[in-house]
Design a protein around this motif. Structure first.
Motif, mmCIF file in Angstrom:
data_model
loop_
_atom_site.group_PDB
_atom_site.id
_atom_site.type_symbol
_atom_site.label_atom_id
_atom_site.label_comp_id
_atom_site.label_asym_id
_atom_site.label_seq_id
_atom_site.Cartn_x
_atom_site.Cartn_y
_atom_site.Cartn_z
ATOM 1 N N UNK A 1 31.305 6.745 -1.821
ATOM 2 C CA UNK A 1 30.185 7.489 -2.401
ATOM 3 C C UNK A 1 28.878 6.721 -2.197
ATOM 4 N N UNK A 2 28.917 5.420 -2.461
ATOM 5 C CA UNK A 2 27.745 4.562 -2.267
ATOM 6 C C UNK A 2 27.329 4.548 -0.798
ATOM 7 N N UNK A 3 28.301 4.494 0.079
ATOM 8 C CA UNK A 3 28.055 4.511 1.521
ATOM 9 C C UNK A 3 27.333 5.801 1.932
ATOM 10 N N UNK A 4 27.813 6.933 1.430
ATOM 11 C CA UNK A 4 27.185 8.212 1.781
ATOM 12 C C UNK A 4 25.738 8.277 1.309
ATOM 13 N N UNK A 5 25.471 7.679 0.153
ATOM 14 C CA UNK A 5 24.125 7.769 -0.410
ATOM 15 C C UNK A 5 23.146 6.743 0.116
ATOM 16 N N UNK A 6 23.643 5.636 0.672
ATOM 17 C CA UNK A 6 22.728 4.536 1.015
ATOM 18 C C UNK A 6 22.731 4.125 2.477
ATOM 19 N N UNK A 7 23.850 4.290 3.195
ATOM 20 C CA UNK A 7 23.937 3.761 4.565
ATOM 21 C C UNK A 7 23.131 4.633 5.531
ATOM 22 N N UNK A 8 22.175 4.034 6.192
ATOM 23 C CA UNK A 8 21.363 4.737 7.189
ATOM 24 C C UNK A 8 21.157 3.816 8.391
ATOM 25 N N UNK A 9 21.455 4.321 9.575
ATOM 26 C CA UNK A 9 21.265 3.573 10.814
ATOM 27 C C UNK A 9 20.393 4.417 11.729
ATOM 28 N N UNK A 10 19.242 3.879 12.091
ATOM 29 C CA UNK A 10 18.271 4.631 12.907
ATOM 30 C C UNK A 10 17.960 5.984 12.273
ATOM 31 N N UNK A 11 17.869 5.977 10.944
ATOM 32 C CA UNK A 11 17.447 7.175 10.226
ATOM 33 C C UNK A 11 18.540 8.177 9.919
ATOM 34 N N UNK A 12 19.779 7.914 10.361
ATOM 35 C CA UNK A 12 20.842 8.874 10.081
ATOM 36 C C UNK A 12 21.927 8.226 9.241
ATOM 37 N N UNK A 13 22.530 9.048 8.381
ATOM 38 C CA UNK A 13 23.620 8.584 7.545
ATOM 39 C C UNK A 13 24.957 8.988 8.134
ATOM 40 N N UNK A 14 26.040 8.777 7.383
ATOM 41 C CA UNK A 14 27.362 9.184 7.858
ATOM 42 C C UNK A 14 27.480 10.697 7.954
ATOM 43 N N UNK A 15 28.467 11.151 8.717
ATOM 44 C CA UNK A 15 28.653 12.584 8.960
ATOM 45 C C UNK A 15 29.628 13.237 7.985
#
Length: 236
Positions: A128-142
């Motif tokens: 859940x934390x990953x979905x809300x916070x992880x961003x690489x080059x402006x995109x999050x997980x799919x």
């Protein structure tokens, strides 16, 4: 059969390991497998390899690396050790670690540019934390799948930042997650057609086949195909 090894993930304050299973056919979508309090143990490695068998590049990062690198316990006998490690886990630093794993996976030649996560117990909260916070080059997980994350209802202010489809699995008889807390999570996402929440007649950690007092085969065998179908839908 998938090939497995450990990848080294680099962060500004140190390196840590991620168990990695590579599918027969690449490039493929990547899936992070986020650990329970027992660490990267046989159960988590087994789930990582099952995802690779299903055609995903799967990586299980060592979340406890700052506390005790490569910590692992097999079953309920290690619960006290695992909970002690959770108390020492710096949740302010974890999002950066997960983002580093995401960036590493996306840069691997075996990855096709799609990425998701599946987390269990502690890892259910981290997914859940990953979905809300992880961003690489402006995109999050799919896409993200969360199994019985006990701290999620205390992080619902993060809900608007979850931009990807999410699948939640909960046990209706979970002694660690009261029904009203599951209700709160369900209500927080009630307007989202891409968020699905399932409840099972089971307790906590029902997917962990290495922990007999937790494992519920019927619930686990129902939830896992739902997980694979969800990933197939959103990562393929």
């Amino acid at each position: 059969m998938p090939r497995s090894h450990y990848e080294k993930i680099t962060t500004p304050d140190g390196d840590f390991d991620a168990f990695c299973a590579v599918p027969e056919t690449t490039p493929a979508p990547a899936v992070l497998v986020l650990q329970e309090v027992f660490g990267i143990n046989d159960n988590i490695r087994g789930l990582t390899e099952q995802l690779a068998e299903a055609g995903y590049l799967a990586l299980a990062p060592d979340v406890f690396w700052r506390v005790e690198p490569r910590f692992e316990r097999k079953d309920e006998s290690g619960l006290a050790d695992g909970m002690a490690h959770v108390q020492q886990l710096d949740f302010d630093l974890v999002p950066g670690d997960l983002t580093a794993v995401m960036a590493h996976a996306l840069a691997m030649p075996e990855c096709n540019g799609r990425i998701g996560a599946v987390g269990f117990c502690l890892g259910g909260t981290l997914a859940y934390l990953f979905a809300g916070t992880a961003r690489v080059d402006g995109r999050g997980p799919d896409a993200v799948v969360s199994y019985y994350g006990s701290a999620i209802n205390g992080m619902l202010d993060l809900a608007p930042r979850l931009e990807c489809p999410v699948l939640f699995h909960y046990g209706a008889q979970d002694p660690y997650i009261p029904a009203e807390q599951i209700d709160e999570v369900e209500q927080a996402f009630s307007g989202r057609s891409d968020v699905v929440l399932h409840r099972y007649e089971a307790g906590h950690a029902f997917s962990n086949w290495d922990a007999p007092t937790f494992f519920d085969e019927r619930a686990a065998r129902t939830a896992w195909p739902r997980t694979l179908d969800f990933l197939e839908k959103h990562l393929r």
